[in-house]
Design an enzyme around this catalytic site. Sequence first.
Site, PDB file in Angstrom:
ATOM      1  N   HIS A  62      -6.739  16.551  -0.704  1.00 15.83           N
ATOM      2  CA  HIS A  62      -7.269  17.616   0.093  1.00 15.83           C
ATOM      3  C   HIS A  62      -7.599  16.839   1.553  1.00 15.83           C
ATOM      4  CE1 HIS A  62      -7.548  20.878  -2.836  1.00 15.83           C
ATOM      5  NE2 HIS A  62      -7.664  19.697  -3.716  1.00 15.83           N
ATOM      6  N   GLY A  67     -13.276  22.938  -0.901  1.00 19.57           N
ATOM      7  CA  GLY A  67     -14.686  23.137  -1.353  1.00 19.57           C
ATOM      8  C   GLY A  67     -15.260  24.610  -0.690  1.00 19.57           C
ATOM      9  N   GLY A  68     -16.358  24.675  -0.871  1.00 24.71           N
ATOM     10  CA  GLY A  68     -17.094  25.757  -0.491  1.00 24.71           C
ATOM     11  C   GLY A  68     -17.613  26.684  -1.365  1.00 24.71           C
ATOM     12  N   TYR A 129      -4.720  28.169  -3.669  1.00 26.45           N
ATOM     13  CA  TYR A 129      -5.261  28.542  -5.024  1.00 26.45           C
ATOM     14  C   TYR A 129      -4.387  29.995  -5.375  1.00 26.45           C
ATOM     15  CZ  TYR A 129      -8.581  25.521  -6.948  1.00 26.45           C
ATOM     16  OH  TYR A 129      -9.235  24.400  -7.545  1.00 26.45           O
ATOM     17  N   HIS A 194      -2.753  23.893 -10.073  1.00 26.21           N
ATOM     18  CA  HIS A 194      -4.061  23.505 -10.554  1.00 26.21           C
ATOM     19  C   HIS A 194      -4.458  24.140 -11.793  1.00 26.21           C
ATOM     20  CE1 HIS A 194      -8.815  23.531 -10.356  1.00 26.21           C
ATOM     21  NE2 HIS A 194      -8.603  24.623 -10.919  1.00 26.21           N
ATOM     22  N   HIS A 223      -4.578  18.016 -12.896  1.00 23.28           N
ATOM     23  CA  HIS A 223      -5.828  17.863 -13.918  1.00 23.28           C
ATOM     24  C   HIS A 223      -5.505  17.995 -15.402  1.00 23.28           C
ATOM     25  CE1 HIS A 223      -7.045  18.833  -9.857  1.00 23.28           C
ATOM     26  NE2 HIS A 223      -7.137  20.332  -9.850  1.00 23.28           N
ATOM     27  N   ARG A 226      -8.181  17.027 -18.114  1.00 24.27           N
ATOM     28  CA  ARG A 226      -9.386  17.708 -18.063  1.00 24.27           C
ATOM     29  C   ARG A 226     -10.120  17.660 -19.325  1.00 24.27           C
ATOM     30  NH1 ARG A 226     -11.188  21.084 -14.402  1.00 24.27           N
ATOM     31  NH2 ARG A 226      -9.131  21.496 -13.423  1.00 24.27           N
ATOM     32  N   ASP A 284      -6.644  13.763  -6.127  1.00 24.02           N
ATOM     33  CA  ASP A 284      -7.504  15.011  -5.753  1.00 24.02           C
ATOM     34  C   ASP A 284      -8.530  14.477  -4.453  1.00 24.02           C
ATOM     35  OD1 ASP A 284      -7.850  17.740  -5.823  1.00 24.02           O
ATOM     36  OD2 ASP A 284      -9.023  17.659  -7.418  1.00 24.02           O
ATOM     37  N   SER A 288     -13.509  19.092  -3.682  1.00 26.50           N
ATOM     38  CA  SER A 288     -14.774  19.452  -4.145  1.00 26.50           C
ATOM     39  C   SER A 288     -14.797  19.498  -5.662  1.00 26.50           C
ATOM     40  CB  SER A 288     -15.478  20.935  -3.689  1.00 26.50           C
ATOM     41  OG  SER A 288     -14.619  21.886  -4.346  1.00 26.50           O
TER      42      SER A 288
END
Length: 389
Positions: A62, A67-68, A129, A194, A223, A226, A284, A288
Amino acid sequence: MITRIVNGICYSPEPLGQTNLLVAGRQIAALGEQAELEGSIVQTVDASDCYVVPGLVDSLAHIIGGGGEGGFRSRTSELKVTDAIEAGVTTLVGVLGTDAVTRTLTNLLAKAHALDEEGLTCYCHTGSYQVPAYTLMGDLLQDLVLIDKFIGVGEVAIADHRSSQPTVQELARLASQARVGGMLSGKAGIVSVHVGPSPEGIAQLLQVASSTDIPITQFYPTHMNRNQALLQMGFDYVAQGGYIDLTTSTTAQDLAQGEIKCADALLQAVKAGVNLQHVTFSSDANASLPVFDAQNNFVGLGEGRIASLYEEMTDAIRLGVPVQDALRVVTSNPARILKLPHKGQLQLGADADLLLIDKNTLELKAVMAKGRWLFSDGRVAVQRSSLFF
């Protein structure tokens, strides 16, 4: 300047033994007996006690932050070029994530060009996303065909409460557009996916592959370490011909809740006889790493680290993973999957992206990108601040 690197133990990432290497311009010009040029314009570097390996290829970063999920104050920072160089990353792919409103594709492209100007090689994915995908020109095909730096789509989110909850049909349509765009432009057209923590994991990707003509290799789920169940699902996915990506950035809470360190996951793959040509690591970086409670309420935030890519690669070697296998998941494998044949290998005509690594301590000693030394003796040779007065 022509650079001759001598006495190093070379990995392409396949082992080449003690081999000399000649760099001219931005390319590898000779290997072995052919790399014997001398003269006043030849810089000779003695790589005794070092591994000479390809620069790392980070397939998901990124680069403008992400994020956010915790409000505007939780936006993560942009990637610093010095962080990438110090981590041995010479090629990377920038993506958008959850936030495609205040983080934009125009900013992503601008940052990619900036990283190129600072000595690295940076590509991007269009989309984020969400499905339907955010695009720059209003259409995935146009983005992939007409914008050089766009080589794929993503990262598209599934199995996650933050995803747009795409249907199998929507994923199939998106993959078909990416595939055709890649074919027309000679690019990978890969769909970076993702995969969140929901139990269904990559079931939707398997449904697309089984119900359409779209090959399973069109998707590139990330991911996949995970948790142990998802990792095993990934190993089964590889057995069916698919690619999987493991994420090196993590948090203490994620590990405590069952996330598998990449080095440990790779060792599992080696012992299980998984086809390692279909496995990669990515950092990654600057994503975030949100922490949610049992009701999916945001309670905290970490940030992805590009340095974790090098750390997990070397940790895998320390665990006993063969050097060439630990290297391939961060060099030749992502380069091949992303259709970047000039990256990720020590071979004639390839870009001169390479690392010198102390073979005893695995400490990074030097970084060359496109034929230029960017890091040596603990110092970065390129600084953004040098542009300003």
